[in-house]
Write an enzyme that holds these catalytic residues in place. Sequence first.
Site, PDB file in Angstrom:
ATOM      1  N   ASP A 173      -0.544  -9.544  -3.653  1.00 15.05           N
ATOM      2  CA  ASP A 173      -0.525  -8.880  -2.347  1.00 15.05           C
ATOM      3  C   ASP A 173      -1.560  -9.409  -1.363  1.00 15.05           C
ATOM      4  O   ASP A 173      -1.765  -8.823  -0.285  1.00 15.05           O
ATOM      5  CB  ASP A 173      -0.630  -7.361  -2.517  1.00 15.05           C
ATOM      6  CG  ASP A 173       0.675  -6.776  -3.026  1.00 15.05           C
ATOM      7  OD1 ASP A 173       1.737  -7.322  -2.660  1.00 15.05           O
ATOM      8  OD2 ASP A 173       0.649  -5.809  -3.800  1.00 15.05           O
TER       9      ASP A 173
ATOM     10  N   ASP B  47       8.788  -7.104  -3.947  1.00 15.54           N
ATOM     11  CA  ASP B  47       7.796  -6.906  -2.886  1.00 15.54           C
ATOM     12  C   ASP B  47       7.155  -8.242  -2.454  1.00 15.54           C
ATOM     13  O   ASP B  47       6.698  -8.394  -1.331  1.00 15.54           O
ATOM     14  CB  ASP B  47       6.658  -5.978  -3.335  1.00 15.54           C
ATOM     15  CG  ASP B  47       7.113  -4.783  -4.164  1.00 15.54           C
ATOM     16  OD1 ASP B  47       8.150  -4.898  -4.851  1.00 15.54           O
ATOM     17  OD2 ASP B  47       6.419  -3.756  -4.171  1.00 15.54           O
TER      18      ASP B  47
HETATM   19  N1  GLY Z   1       4.156  -3.107  -2.821  1.00 10.01           N
HETATM   20  C1  GLY Z   1       3.873  -1.888  -3.497  1.00 10.01           C
HETATM   21  C2  GLY Z   1       4.712  -0.771  -3.050  1.00 10.01           C
HETATM   22  O1  GLY Z   1       5.614  -0.951  -2.245  1.00 10.01           O
HETATM   23  O2  GLY Z   1       4.470   0.333  -3.539  1.00 10.01           O
END
Ligand code: GLY
Length: 373
Positions: free
Chosen positions: A87, A148
């Site tokens: 992330d 994600d």
């Molecule tokens: N990327 C983590 C979530 O969407 O919870």
Amino acid sequence: MWSSAIKDAVEKIRRNMDAFGTRFPHVSKDGAYLLNDNDDWTNGFWSGLLWLCYEYTSDEAFRLGAVRTVEDFRRRFADKKVLDHHDIGFLYSLSSKAQWIVEKDESARQLTLQAADLLLKRWRPSGGYIQAWGPEGDEKEGGRIIIDCLMNLPLLFWAGQQTGNSQYRDIAIMQAEKTRRYLVRGDDSSYHTFFFDPHTGEPIGGATHQGYTNGSTWTRGQAWGVYGFALAYHYTGDRVYLETSKRMAKYFLKHLPEDHVALWDFNAPVTADTYRDSSASAIVAAGLLELIGHLEDGDPDRARFEQGLQDSMTSLVRNYSTIGQEAEGLLQHGSYHVRGGLSPDDFMIWGDYFYLEALIRMETGNKGYWYER
Ligand code: GLY
């Protein structure tokens, strides 16, 4: 309606900026944001909100607040504080890359390039993917990709453009392709995550982390797909990503409940108590704006997407926003991790971010910070 929703949001963020000081909002409990010290995957959204408010108002107070968050991200990078995950793209796209995009600050550009290099270190050549979570060689996480991650790829695409080094773009494309082949299913729904044998790259199977079951469609995962593939199309011009974003958007819109805002999983049993995830709908609204911008005149799906955008945003503003109320958050009824028992039905900073990104893009055309304008 959009401009009064924006003005209400901007004033809430102004109050929060004073109240939160140097700390970062994450998710809320009992109506109040839980604050942290820039050590989670969500911290870039606060920085992004401040940059959006600065660009919307030209108020120097927002710029100073936003720059202060970027300085914090510089310290976080130097200390390598909780950066051992994919992330990094969310974190640095909306903080230092935003500063570069807004005011061409060279040190912000350098920091963003360093962040892209750190993300590249999660590329696993033997598997042919970016490892989402956990350290290299981790027994379980070493073989996992998650949907994600599509939203982290703009950092790599951008670094490729900035440096002329094709490695960033090549890896971003390989990850987008892996995601398209293994996480998007034939009926246009999606797995949240997928496991491979980390040594051979052999596919093992789909699984969920935050969804209802391994074979279900977690609505926020589907939302990351809608926006992430639209951005992959922006950077590559490869129509397969535009088509994938369209397919996933149609699935999302087709399976919404009557009020046009997503439940937390498309396969969760529906009762009067089933949680919504307003953040999934906010992400899709922002993603639809990107997607619609790429459609040719006469595209047969344009009207459906434009209607979906209007319906979702109207419902978010009227039924889910805190417009006119004393509140810290902008958007109610987000669900972070229902399966894990975490913070259902609360404010979530990424829900607030994508809600405001979409509102401002509809009102002013400002495209945010995922790519150079
Ligand atoms: N990327 C983590 C979530 O969407 O919870």
